[in-house]
Scaffold this motif. Structure first.
Motif, PDB file in Angstrom:
ATOM      1  N   ILE A 174       0.864  -1.182   0.000  1.00 44.17           N
ATOM      2  CA  ILE A 174       0.000   0.000   0.000  1.00 44.17           C
ATOM      3  C   ILE A 174       0.896   1.227   0.000  1.00 44.17           C
ATOM      4  O   ILE A 174       1.799   1.343   0.821  1.00 44.17           O
ATOM      5  N   GLY A 175       0.692   2.141  -0.925  1.00 41.99           N
ATOM      6  CA  GLY A 175       1.552   3.308  -1.050  1.00 41.99           C
ATOM      7  C   GLY A 175       1.461   4.252   0.136  1.00 41.99           C
ATOM      8  O   GLY A 175       0.413   4.410   0.747  1.00 41.99           O
ATOM      9  N   PHE A 176       2.586   4.855   0.477  1.00 37.07           N
ATOM     10  CA  PHE A 176       2.628   5.884   1.513  1.00 37.07           C
ATOM     11  C   PHE A 176       2.186   7.209   0.921  1.00 37.07           C
ATOM     12  O   PHE A 176       2.177   7.403  -0.282  1.00 37.07           O
ATOM     13  N   LYS A 177       1.891   8.165   1.773  1.00 39.95           N
ATOM     14  CA  LYS A 177       1.655   9.529   1.312  1.00 39.95           C
ATOM     15  C   LYS A 177       2.990  10.108   0.880  1.00 39.95           C
ATOM     16  O   LYS A 177       4.040   9.769   1.415  1.00 39.95           O
ATOM     17  N   SER A 178       2.964  10.997  -0.093  1.00 39.63           N
ATOM     18  CA  SER A 178       4.213  11.585  -0.581  1.00 39.63           C
ATOM     19  C   SER A 178       4.651  12.771   0.266  1.00 39.63           C
ATOM     20  O   SER A 178       5.769  13.245   0.112  1.00 39.63           O
TER      21      SER A 178
ATOM     22  N   ILE B 229       5.704  18.490   4.352  1.00 42.41           N
ATOM     23  CA  ILE B 229       7.098  18.207   4.016  1.00 42.41           C
ATOM     24  C   ILE B 229       7.123  17.048   3.028  1.00 42.41           C
ATOM     25  O   ILE B 229       6.595  15.973   3.304  1.00 42.41           O
ATOM     26  N   GLU B 230       7.718  17.285   1.872  1.00 42.15           N
ATOM     27  CA  GLU B 230       7.795  16.269   0.819  1.00 42.15           C
ATOM     28  C   GLU B 230       8.787  15.172   1.220  1.00 42.15           C
ATOM     29  O   GLU B 230       9.922  15.454   1.600  1.00 42.15           O
ATOM     30  N   LEU B 231       8.336  13.918   1.163  1.00 41.84           N
ATOM     31  CA  LEU B 231       9.217  12.795   1.477  1.00 41.84           C
ATOM     32  C   LEU B 231      10.019  12.426   0.238  1.00 41.84           C
ATOM     33  O   LEU B 231       9.450  12.232  -0.841  1.00 41.84           O
ATOM     34  N   PRO B 232      11.330  12.300   0.354  1.00 34.22           N
ATOM     35  CA  PRO B 232      12.142  11.972  -0.818  1.00 34.22           C
ATOM     36  C   PRO B 232      11.996  10.498  -1.203  1.00 34.22           C
ATOM     37  O   PRO B 232      11.755   9.641  -0.354  1.00 34.22           O
ATOM     38  N   MET B 233      12.141  10.240  -2.489  1.00 32.95           N
ATOM     39  CA  MET B 233      12.151   8.870  -2.980  1.00 32.95           C
ATOM     40  C   MET B 233      13.598   8.386  -2.967  1.00 32.95           C
ATOM     41  O   MET B 233      14.532   9.179  -3.082  1.00 32.95           O
ATOM     42  N   LEU B 234      13.785   7.090  -2.814  1.00 35.10           N
ATOM     43  CA  LEU B 234      15.126   6.518  -2.889  1.00 35.10           C
ATOM     44  C   LEU B 234      15.552   6.484  -4.345  1.00 35.10           C
ATOM     45  O   LEU B 234      14.755   6.174  -5.228  1.00 35.10           O
ATOM     46  N   GLU B 235      16.817   6.801  -4.602  1.00 31.31           N
ATOM     47  CA  GLU B 235      17.320   6.814  -5.976  1.00 31.31           C
ATOM     48  C   GLU B 235      18.554   5.942  -6.096  1.00 31.31           C
ATOM     49  O   GLU B 235      19.355   5.832  -5.167  1.00 31.31           O
TER      50      GLU B 235
END
Length: 159
Positions: free
Chosen positions: A128-132, A137-143
């Motif tokens: 289930i996706g998390f809120k962004s 505060i914008e949560l960063p994506m892993l890159e």
């Protein structure tokens, strides 16, 4: 003469065990406090394993796409065409909603071109996706990025 609290055979009778009554429910309270921590640790572990698995697959797919489409370009194939073909192959192989990819090319010296593919991973809560964002505060994506350099003037040469 009989002592209070002793039986006929002389052994002391104990009052109801106060120690057991005082600790009743302790395990339930400990579980209630530890369970959220266990869930957070499990979510982190599952996301870490998913990220490492996706990175390993992405490395293989990105390098194969660069090797196929950029190391020996077709007649009239431009750098932008190569980037589009590489991105198309990568997007076709990563069909998960939590993943996105991009491809960039940078010029090098002596006709070498470096292709860099970047994978972005959005953590999930067991699918289930998390809120962004949280509290604005914008949560960063892993890159994760992988690069490969090819020689466009000598088809098939990988560096």
């Amino acid at each position: 003469m009989r002592l209070v609290g002793s039986s006929a055979d002389g052994a002391m009778q104990s009052a109801p065990n106060k120690c057991l009554r005082e600790e009743s429910g302790q395990m339930t309270v400990e579980f209630a406090l530890a369970f959220p921590v266990m869930i957070v640790v499990a979510v982190i572990a599952v996301n870490a394993l998913l990220f490492f698995s996706d990175c390993a697959r992405f490395d293989r797919v990105a390098r194969d796409a660069v090797r196929v489409h950029a190391a020996s370009p077709g007649y009239g194939q431009t750098l932008a065409d190569s980037i589009g073909l590489i991105a198309g192959d990568i997007e076709a192989s990563i069909d998960a909603d939590r993943l996105s990819a991009s491809v960039a090319a940078g010029g090098g010296s002596h006709g070498h071109t470096t292709f860099t593919a970047t994978l972005r991973f959005a953590p999930t809560l067991f699918g289930i996706g998390f809120k962004s964002s949280v509290f604005g505060i914008e949560l960063p994506m892993l890159e994760h990025s992988v690069s490969m350099t090819v020689d466009l003037y000598k088809p098939g040469v990988l560096i």
